[in-house]
Design a protein around this motif. Structure first.
Motif, mmCIF file in Angstrom:
data_model
loop_
_atom_site.group_PDB
_atom_site.id
_atom_site.type_symbol
_atom_site.label_atom_id
_atom_site.label_comp_id
_atom_site.label_asym_id
_atom_site.label_seq_id
_atom_site.Cartn_x
_atom_site.Cartn_y
_atom_site.Cartn_z
ATOM 1 N N ASP A 53 0.844 -1.191 0.000
ATOM 2 C CA ASP A 53 0.000 0.000 0.000
ATOM 3 C C ASP A 53 0.881 1.242 0.000
ATOM 4 O OD1 ASP A 53 -1.866 2.017 0.337
ATOM 5 O OD2 ASP A 53 -3.066 0.843 1.724
ATOM 6 N N ARG A 83 -4.020 1.269 8.445
ATOM 7 C CA ARG A 83 -2.896 0.337 8.301
ATOM 8 C C ARG A 83 -2.071 0.271 9.591
ATOM 9 N NH1 ARG A 83 -5.833 0.906 4.514
ATOM 10 N NH2 ARG A 83 -5.442 0.283 2.383
ATOM 11 N N GLU A 86 -8.888 6.268 5.031
ATOM 12 C CA GLU A 86 -7.853 5.889 5.986
ATOM 13 C C GLU A 86 -8.076 6.398 7.405
ATOM 14 O OE1 GLU A 86 -5.146 3.839 6.171
ATOM 15 O OE2 GLU A 86 -5.694 3.201 4.190
ATOM 16 N N ASN A 101 1.718 4.093 2.670
ATOM 17 C CA ASN A 101 2.780 3.933 3.667
ATOM 18 C C ASN A 101 4.122 4.156 2.979
ATOM 19 O OD1 ASN A 101 0.630 2.976 5.288
ATOM 20 N ND2 ASN A 101 0.981 0.901 4.561
#
Length: 179
Positions: free
Chosen positions: A45, A160, A133, A48
């Motif tokens: 992803d 995440r 997010e 990040n």
């Protein structure tokens, strides 16, 4: 067969700095901005990622930039970006009237390495009203060495972060050293 490196990190030495990179992260493909000397992203992803920035420094140490709060406002804050939306909004998602973003300083540290070099370290959570997010964690470490100011800026999506990427981010953040 057993893995020889069970830490999940790979040592990286740059010109004047070093850090540990998560083994599943790769060089970023996007255009590099001036001053960025290293940029890697999570292969799972791209939200990040880590950037290391090097700038000429007029000071021989991070202390020359002032106290950690002054450095935060003058150097780190611009790295986070500014709210680009202007207009009237209702307070949604905990934002104030006419605001669609917010930043919270979760932690600030002034640390010294074994050689006595001073580092400023910040943990910042930014949130936007984009519904994606839930925000971003920004781990920023800065120090001066060899005539340069080095800044490691790790960014991880909030969702995440709580699914284990915090270990990758903290591994980079805590391993960053400047010569």
């Amino acid at each position: 067969r057993q893995a020889t490196n069970t830490t999940g990190f790979i040592p990286y030495s740059g010109d004047g700095f070093a850090l540990l990179l998560p083994s599943k992260w790769n060089p970023r493909r996007q255009q590099v901005t001036p001053g960025v000397v290293l940029t890697y992203e999570d292969n799972g992803d791209a939200v990040n990622h880590v950037d290391v920035i090097a700038r000429k420094s007029a000071s021989g140490s991070i202390d020359g930039y002032g106290a950690p709060d002054k450095f935060l406002n003058e150097v780190v804050r611009p790295l986070l970006g500014e709210q680009s939306y202007t207009g009237e909004t209702r307070s949604e998602g905990g934002f104030g009237a006419n605001k669609v973003s917010a930043a919270s300083l979760l932690d600030v540290q002034e640390a010294k390495d074994a050689a006595g070099k001073t580092y400023y370290k910040y943990n910042i959570l930014t949130r936007t009203a984009d519904g994606n997010e839930g925000g971003r964690h920004h781990l920023v470490t800065a120090a001066v060495g060899g005539g340069n100011l080095y800044i490691a800026h790790v960014t991880v999506g909030d969702k995440r972060w709580f699914k284990g990427v915090d270990k990758d981010a903290l591994g980079i953040y805590n391993s960053f050293t400047v010569a």
